[in-house]
Design a protein around this motif. Structure first.
Motif, PDB file in Angstrom:
ATOM      1  N   ALA A 251      53.439   6.681   5.347  1.00 22.48           N
ATOM      2  CA  ALA A 251      54.830   5.931   4.971  1.00 22.48           C
ATOM      3  C   ALA A 251      54.893   5.371   3.575  1.00 22.48           C
ATOM      4  O   ALA A 251      55.684   5.431   2.909  1.00 22.48           O
ATOM      5  CB  ALA A 251      55.077   5.274   6.103  1.00 22.48           C
ATOM      6  N   SER A 254      55.581   7.468   0.501  1.00 23.73           N
ATOM      7  CA  SER A 254      56.829   7.920   0.378  1.00 23.73           C
ATOM      8  C   SER A 254      57.585   7.210  -0.842  1.00 23.73           C
ATOM      9  O   SER A 254      57.367   6.175  -1.152  1.00 23.73           O
ATOM     10  CB  SER A 254      57.656   7.668   1.649  1.00 23.73           C
ATOM     11  N   ARG A 255      57.962   8.145  -1.694  1.00 14.30           N
ATOM     12  CA  ARG A 255      58.752   7.537  -2.802  1.00 14.30           C
ATOM     13  C   ARG A 255      60.319   7.537  -2.713  1.00 14.30           C
ATOM     14  O   ARG A 255      61.048   7.327  -3.561  1.00 14.30           O
ATOM     15  CB  ARG A 255      58.360   8.199  -4.071  1.00 14.30           C
ATOM     16  N   ASP A 256      60.637   7.921  -1.299  1.00 11.84           N
ATOM     17  CA  ASP A 256      62.296   8.141  -1.104  1.00 11.84           C
ATOM     18  C   ASP A 256      62.752   6.528  -1.259  1.00 11.84           C
ATOM     19  O   ASP A 256      62.129   5.678  -0.664  1.00 11.84           O
ATOM     20  CB  ASP A 256      62.289   8.451   0.303  1.00 11.84           C
ATOM     21  N   ASP A 259      63.205   4.337   1.859  1.00 10.47           N
ATOM     22  CA  ASP A 259      62.302   4.039   2.785  1.00 10.47           C
ATOM     23  C   ASP A 259      61.862   2.711   1.908  1.00 10.47           C
ATOM     24  O   ASP A 259      60.806   1.891   2.358  1.00 10.47           O
ATOM     25  CB  ASP A 259      60.936   4.982   2.708  1.00 10.47           C
ATOM     26  N   HIS A 286      60.394   7.506  11.346  1.00  9.36           N
ATOM     27  CA  HIS A 286      60.067   8.037  10.013  1.00  9.36           C
ATOM     28  C   HIS A 286      59.248   9.417   9.896  1.00  9.36           C
ATOM     29  O   HIS A 286      58.455   9.587  11.048  1.00  9.36           O
ATOM     30  CB  HIS A 286      58.975   6.928   9.260  1.00  9.36           C
ATOM     31  N   ALA A 288      56.588  10.146   8.897  1.00  8.46           N
ATOM     32  CA  ALA A 288      55.204  10.092   8.696  1.00  8.46           C
ATOM     33  C   ALA A 288      54.479   9.977  10.015  1.00  8.46           C
ATOM     34  O   ALA A 288      53.555  10.436  10.236  1.00  8.46           O
ATOM     35  CB  ALA A 288      55.016   8.464   8.119  1.00  8.46           C
TER      36      ALA A 288
END
Length: 331
Positions: A251, A254-256, A259, A286, A288
């Motif tokens: 998780a 993540s570069r969203d 998030d 998530h 992930a």
């Protein structure tokens, strides 16, 4: 065949009966070998034994012994030694993690205090070492080397990765030391003390390390996805302490922008109950989690890939079944 937290798929009735009998023998020895003249020591030493457990390491000892003389006299004692070693590390882990539950019961540090928990772990190590001497110098050396590797893995986990380390790769290598090593040694010594050929010993050792890592990674998924009734531990214990596990590490990659809140929560120990609950909720939903399950599957597949070179006996099928079990429990 059922054990606490595990239902082992044995299709061969004779193998099932032999394994049940040998694990019953191990269970009886576990309880007697830790007895002390001091009643309180006996009580603390038996605390986790009586709480049950998966007995994954004794199971691998017994299954690996099937590739030699499964009735060899050293098989049950070495299974006892390796389970005592594992139980000792759990006492120490619970102190480091400040865990409140272990196997659905109050941890030793919660029931008594940290000092008692640490000393109980030391006592179990001593009893394991005493028992190991009867199994021969080579077995003692293998056990000692495994324990050193296990401790090194724990120290590396405590220190954490450097800036040059990939956090996920570092974590997987720590698990191989901290968890995979003892499970690999369980298979290795089961085969060795049963007099199995050297090439069989090598294969089951490789299998043990890979399935051991898979098993720990599946525990990582369960720690987030399940409640305490399923896992026997307080959900998100490592999350609360800021210790990254597989779903957390994935998780954090993540570069969203969506998030951002989860990444902020995961960047610190979650001592606040509301923040801890929020992080658990976000992490459970998530991607992930599915990524983590895929990694568990890959490690289980890698473990299974070692098996074709073993003799085609029911124990080989049982080892393959364990690979399926490790994956299915993350469901």
């Amino acid at each position: 065949m059922s054990m606490t937290g595990l239902t082992v798929p044995f299709v061969d009735a004779d193998l099932d009966a032999r394994v049940r009998a040998r694990l019953d023998e191990v269970e009886q020895q576990l309880s007697t070998v830790v007895a002390s003249d001091f009643g309180f020591v006996t009580e603390t030493a038996r605390h986790l034994i009586e709480a049950g457990g998966k007995r994954f390491r004794p199971l691998l000892v017994v299954l690996a012994a099937e590739f030699g003389d499964h009735e060899a006299p050293g098989v049950a004692p070495v299974a006892v030694v390796l389970e005592l070693t594992h139980l000792a590390t759990l006492h120490h882990d619970d102190v480091m993690d400040e865990a409140a539950l272990r196997r659905g019961a109050p941890s030793a540090n919660a029931r008594w205090d940290n000092t008692i928990a640490i000393l109980t772990g030391d006592y179990l190590f001593a009893k394991a070492s005493d028992r190991m001497v009867d199994l021969g110098l080579e077995a003692v050396r293998i056990q000692s080397q495994t324990f050193a590797r296990l401790v090194e893995g724990q120290i590396r986990e405590t220190l954490g990765p450097s800036d040059d380390d990939d956090p996920l790769d570092y974590y997987l290598s720590v698990l191989a030391d901290k968890t995979g090593s003892l499970i690999a040694t369980s298979a290795r010594l089961g085969a060795k003390l049963a007099g199995a050929p050297a090439e069989v010993e090598a294969v089951v050792t490789e299998y043990g390390e890979k399935v051991g890592v898979a098993f720990q990674l599946s525990d990582d998924v369960l720690d987030i996805a399940s409640d305490s009734d399923q896992s026997g531990k307080t959900p998100g214990t490592d999350l609360r302490e800021g210790v990254p596990t597989l779903p957390v590490l994935l998780a954090q990659r993540s570069r969203d922008p969506a998030d951002a809140r989860l990444r902020d929560l995961l960047a610190k120990p979650l001592v606040d109950d509301d923040e801890h609950a929020e992080a658990l909720k976000l992490l459970r939903a998530h991607p992930a989690m599915d990524q983590a399950r895929a990694i568990v599957q890959q490690w289980a597949d890698d473990a299974r890939a070692t098996l074709p070179s073993l003799p085609d006996i029911p124990a080989r099928d049982a080892l393959a079944g364990l690979c399926d079990l490790v994956v299915s429990r993350t469901g």
